[in-house]
Design a protein around this motif. Structure first.
Motif, PDB file in Angstrom:
ATOM      1  N   ILE A  44      11.090  -6.260  16.208  1.00  0.00           N
ATOM      2  CA  ILE A  44      10.435  -5.582  17.329  1.00  0.00           C
ATOM      3  C   ILE A  44      10.848  -4.116  17.391  1.00  0.00           C
ATOM      4  O   ILE A  44      10.030  -3.229  17.675  1.00  0.00           O
ATOM      5  N   GLU A  45      12.131  -3.842  17.112  1.00  0.00           N
ATOM      6  CA  GLU A  45      12.581  -2.452  17.083  1.00  0.00           C
ATOM      7  C   GLU A  45      11.835  -1.659  16.006  1.00  0.00           C
ATOM      8  O   GLU A  45      11.427  -0.516  16.222  1.00  0.00           O
ATOM      9  N   GLU A  46      11.666  -2.281  14.847  1.00  0.00           N
ATOM     10  CA  GLU A  46      10.914  -1.619  13.779  1.00  0.00           C
ATOM     11  C   GLU A  46       9.455  -1.460  14.161  1.00  0.00           C
ATOM     12  O   GLU A  46       8.832  -0.425  13.895  1.00  0.00           O
ATOM     13  N   LEU A  47       8.889  -2.503  14.801  1.00  0.00           N
ATOM     14  CA  LEU A  47       7.495  -2.447  15.235  1.00  0.00           C
ATOM     15  C   LEU A  47       7.288  -1.335  16.248  1.00  0.00           C
ATOM     16  O   LEU A  47       6.289  -0.610  16.208  1.00  0.00           O
ATOM     17  N   ASN A  48       8.233  -1.161  17.171  1.00  0.00           N
ATOM     18  CA  ASN A  48       8.114  -0.128  18.199  1.00  0.00           C
ATOM     19  C   ASN A  48       8.070   1.273  17.614  1.00  0.00           C
ATOM     20  O   ASN A  48       7.508   2.190  18.227  1.00  0.00           O
ATOM     21  N   THR A  49       8.655   1.460  16.434  1.00  0.00           N
ATOM     22  CA  THR A  49       8.614   2.786  15.812  1.00  0.00           C
ATOM     23  C   THR A  49       7.200   3.141  15.347  1.00  0.00           C
ATOM     24  O   THR A  49       6.895   4.322  15.152  1.00  0.00           O
ATOM     25  N   HIS A  50       6.337   2.124  15.188  1.00  0.00           N
ATOM     26  CA  HIS A  50       4.959   2.372  14.730  1.00  0.00           C
ATOM     27  C   HIS A  50       3.943   2.351  15.875  1.00  0.00           C
ATOM     28  O   HIS A  50       2.778   2.694  15.661  1.00  0.00           O
ATOM     29  N   SER A 110       4.804 -13.599  22.314  1.00  0.00           N
ATOM     30  CA  SER A 110       5.416 -13.678  20.996  1.00  0.00           C
ATOM     31  C   SER A 110       4.845 -12.541  20.155  1.00  0.00           C
ATOM     32  O   SER A 110       3.636 -12.487  19.915  1.00  0.00           O
ATOM     33  N   ALA A 111       5.729 -11.636  19.735  1.00  0.00           N
ATOM     34  CA  ALA A 111       5.271 -10.515  18.916  1.00  0.00           C
ATOM     35  C   ALA A 111       4.655 -11.012  17.613  1.00  0.00           C
ATOM     36  O   ALA A 111       3.681 -10.447  17.106  1.00  0.00           O
ATOM     37  N   TYR A 112       5.224 -12.088  17.061  1.00  0.00           N
ATOM     38  CA  TYR A 112       4.684 -12.649  15.819  1.00  0.00           C
ATOM     39  C   TYR A 112       3.260 -13.162  16.041  1.00  0.00           C
ATOM     40  O   TYR A 112       2.354 -12.872  15.251  1.00  0.00           O
ATOM     41  N   TYR A 114       1.181 -12.286  18.333  1.00  0.00           N
ATOM     42  CA  TYR A 114       0.254 -11.207  18.678  1.00  0.00           C
ATOM     43  C   TYR A 114      -0.145 -10.399  17.444  1.00  0.00           C
ATOM     44  O   TYR A 114      -1.337 -10.221  17.158  1.00  0.00           O
ATOM     45  N   PHE A 115       0.867  -9.892  16.712  1.00  0.00           N
ATOM     46  CA  PHE A 115       0.577  -8.955  15.627  1.00  0.00           C
ATOM     47  C   PHE A 115       0.291  -9.641  14.290  1.00  0.00           C
ATOM     48  O   PHE A 115      -0.437  -9.099  13.468  1.00  0.00           O
ATOM     49  N   ARG A 116       0.858 -10.810  14.062  1.00  0.00           N
ATOM     50  CA  ARG A 116       0.633 -11.486  12.790  1.00  0.00           C
ATOM     51  C   ARG A 116      -0.572 -12.418  12.818  1.00  0.00           C
ATOM     52  O   ARG A 116      -1.233 -12.623  11.811  1.00  0.00           O
ATOM     53  N   ILE A 117      -0.833 -12.989  13.991  1.00  0.00           N
ATOM     54  CA  ILE A 117      -1.932 -13.954  14.092  1.00  0.00           C
ATOM     55  C   ILE A 117      -3.094 -13.367  14.892  1.00  0.00           C
ATOM     56  O   ILE A 117      -4.212 -13.245  14.391  1.00  0.00           O
ATOM     57  N   GLY A 118      -2.808 -12.989  16.145  1.00  0.00           N
ATOM     58  CA  GLY A 118      -3.879 -12.558  17.046  1.00  0.00           C
ATOM     59  C   GLY A 118      -4.654 -11.354  16.545  1.00  0.00           C
ATOM     60  O   GLY A 118      -5.889 -11.376  16.474  1.00  0.00           O
ATOM     61  N   THR A 119      -3.938 -10.277  16.197  1.00  0.00           N
ATOM     62  CA  THR A 119      -4.651  -9.062  15.778  1.00  0.00           C
ATOM     63  C   THR A 119      -5.369  -9.250  14.445  1.00  0.00           C
ATOM     64  O   THR A 119      -6.430  -8.664  14.218  1.00  0.00           O
ATOM     65  N   ARG A 120      -4.813 -10.103  13.573  1.00  0.00           N
ATOM     66  CA  ARG A 120      -5.494 -10.351  12.298  1.00  0.00           C
ATOM     67  C   ARG A 120      -6.777 -11.145  12.503  1.00  0.00           C
ATOM     68  O   ARG A 120      -7.803 -10.869  11.875  1.00  0.00           O
ATOM     69  N   ILE A 121      -6.702 -12.140  13.380  1.00  0.00           N
ATOM     70  CA  ILE A 121      -7.921 -12.890  13.709  1.00  0.00           C
ATOM     71  C   ILE A 121      -8.938 -11.969  14.360  1.00  0.00           C
ATOM     72  O   ILE A 121     -10.136 -12.003  14.038  1.00  0.00           O
ATOM     73  N   ALA A 122      -8.474 -11.122  15.293  1.00  0.00           N
ATOM     74  CA  ALA A 122      -9.378 -10.193  15.985  1.00  0.00           C
ATOM     75  C   ALA A 122     -10.040  -9.247  14.988  1.00  0.00           C
ATOM     76  O   ALA A 122     -11.249  -8.970  15.078  1.00  0.00           O
TER      77      ALA A 122
END
Length: 476
Positions: A44-50, A110-112, A114-122
């Motif tokens: 999450i810390e790494e994700l926040n940098t982006h 869950s960040a996983y 959201y970003f690994r499943i949800g946004t990819r499906i979207a």
């Protein structure tokens, strides 16, 4: 001291199993949880940098902790006391209701997921169905927003695809928290939606106790800086026009706002338009519902299957086109701190009626800002031109002349008009093709005219941009 005790084999097996479970539960599991939590925090810390808008600690707090904070919130406890007195029930019964409401509302982000499943499906669904484009970006204005602010995306509601589309488009900015209705309370879907940070609300509930629990959760999330997305219209547009805003969630967000506090609340207008709305026929049929009656949106499996396999068959024959273009535009951010300073108000100090009036002004201001940046797409432009012509048949040249006039008028007012490939002729051809394929416009001997039986759908798409002509607003 040296005596021996004989035990049955089954007892020894049970004791051994219990010993192993104790070791796993007390020694191994805490270590595994710690390792996973540490790894997740690093991710999450790494994700926040982006991300432009960081994921706030509130979203990462354990769900049970948030539920407990909500249940034992002083205002919720007071509301429970009042409910118990008015309903004539024990306080424990009221508190059980509070716990049930809190359990229904509070998400489990869950960040996983959201970003690994949800946004990819979207992303996959959006690009499969539409040609996705960004209109006004307002990058400079968005970059100027204080990262510590609570950012609220205010979106017009055209389709249930809005959730999917905006999640995909905003994936590089932050993780959005939506309010979703009972339609998402489906087994299997409910867990995924909750893990993506969405919270469930019952829009038809008028019970003061439920409203207080919901209000306090929204206030807690806003005060903690959670990035949220709201649809002020409260439902899908049935005639294509912007609907008057509802002020429930907005009032929960601003009622406790401290103008001198450390955190500002910034509203970002987001406007969405489609060349084809998936639910358009269902929505326009609901527009004819008698006043005072709630339309029934039934799901017909046979109709769905027929349309689905029809599109599959068209794709196999190479005759299937995506549902045209969809475009998202971002307007000028509205600072709540600046708004209260200009209006010389503090929502916390206002009586209920004046506070409601001020919230109504703010809501209308936000919806006007959304309306100003709604993008004009090919289907909306061609629909407007065909309706202007009435029963008169038009040649392709006539249609291009009329649509070009509309484009010039809108561009002169600063409205974003999406011109695919920077080619007006191509844009008009694409819009006309969409309408003729759906038989909303009829072609005969090189002439085109609006299908008299489909005028309601043509008006639906033309209405998406009609306010841009009537009010001549300036875009951001």
């Amino acid at each position: 001291m040296g005596s021996q005790i004989a035990l049955p084999l089954w007892a020894v097996v049970i004791l051994a199993v219990l010993a192993v479970l104790a070791v796993v539960d007390r020694i191994l599991m805490p270590s595994v949880r710690w390792a996973l939590r540490r790894r997740a925090n690093r991710a999450i810390e790494e994700l926040n940098t982006h991300l432009r808008l960081h994921i706030q600690p509130f979203k990462l707090t354990r769900r049970q902790v948030l539920i407990d904070r909500l249940v034992f919130d002083p205002e919720v406890l007071h509301a429970a006391e009042e409910y118990a007195k008015e309903a004539g029930v024990p306080r424990e019964v009221a508190m059980e209701k509070v716990k049930r409401y809190a359990g229904e509302i509070v998400p489990s982000f869950s960040a996983y997921a959201y970003f690994r499943i949800g946004t990819r499906i979207a992303r996959s669904i959006s690009k499969m169905l539409y040609r996705v484009r960004i209109g006004y970006r307002n990058d400079d204005a968005l970059a100027a927003v204080d990262p510590a602010s609570s950012v609220i995306f205010v979106i017009n509601h055209r389709s249930n695809m809005d959730y999917v589309l905006v999640t995909y488009v905003a994936a590089t900015s932050s993780a959005l928290s939506y309010a979703v209705g009972e339609w998402a309370q489906v087994w299997g879907l409910r867990g995924l939606i909750r893990s993506m940070g969405a919270y469930f609300i019952s829009r038809d509930s008028r019970e003061p106790l439920y409203r207080k629990v919901l209000a306090r959760y929204v206030h807690m999330a806003t005060a903690a800086g959670v990035t949220q997305a709201i649809f002020p219209e409260g439902g899908l547009s049935r005639d294509g026009r912007l609907r008057p805003p509802k002020f429930g969630l907005l009032s929960y967000m601003v009622a406790g706002f401290d103008p001198l506090g450390p955190r500002d609340v910034v509203f970002i207008p987001v406007a969405v338009n489609y060349d084809r709305v998936l639910e358009d026929r269902m929505l326009t049929s609901a527009a004819n519902t008698e006043p005072g009656k709630k339309p029934v949106f039934g799901f017909n499996a046979a109709v769905f299957a027929r349309h689905f396999f029809h599109h599959v068959w068209m794709a196999l024959r190479g005759e299937w086109y995506r549902f045209g273009y969809t475009c998202v535009s971002f307007g000028e951010p509205v600072s709540l701190r600046k708004h209260t300073a200009e209006a010389n108000i503090d929502f916390r100090l206002l009586a209920p009626e004046p506070r409601h009036a001020e919230i109504e002004k703010l809501g209308n201001k936000l919806m006007e800002a959304v309306g100003r940046v709604i993008p004009a797409l090919p289907v909306s432009l061609v629909s407007a031109a065909m309706l202007e012509a009435g029963d008169k048949p038009l040649s392709l040249l006539d249609i291009k002349e009329r649509v070009s006039g509309l484009i010039g008028e809108l561009e002169g007012r600063g409205t974003y008009v999406h011109i695919p490939r920077a080619d007006r002729d191509y844009a008009i051809t694409v819009g006309l093709r969409m309408l003729t394929l759906r038989h909303l416009v009829l072609e005969q001997d090189g002439s085109y005219r609006a299908n008299p039986e489909e005028l309601m759908l043509l008006k639906y798409y033309a209405n998406a941009i009609v306010h841009l002509f009537e009010n001549a607003p300036q875009a951001a």
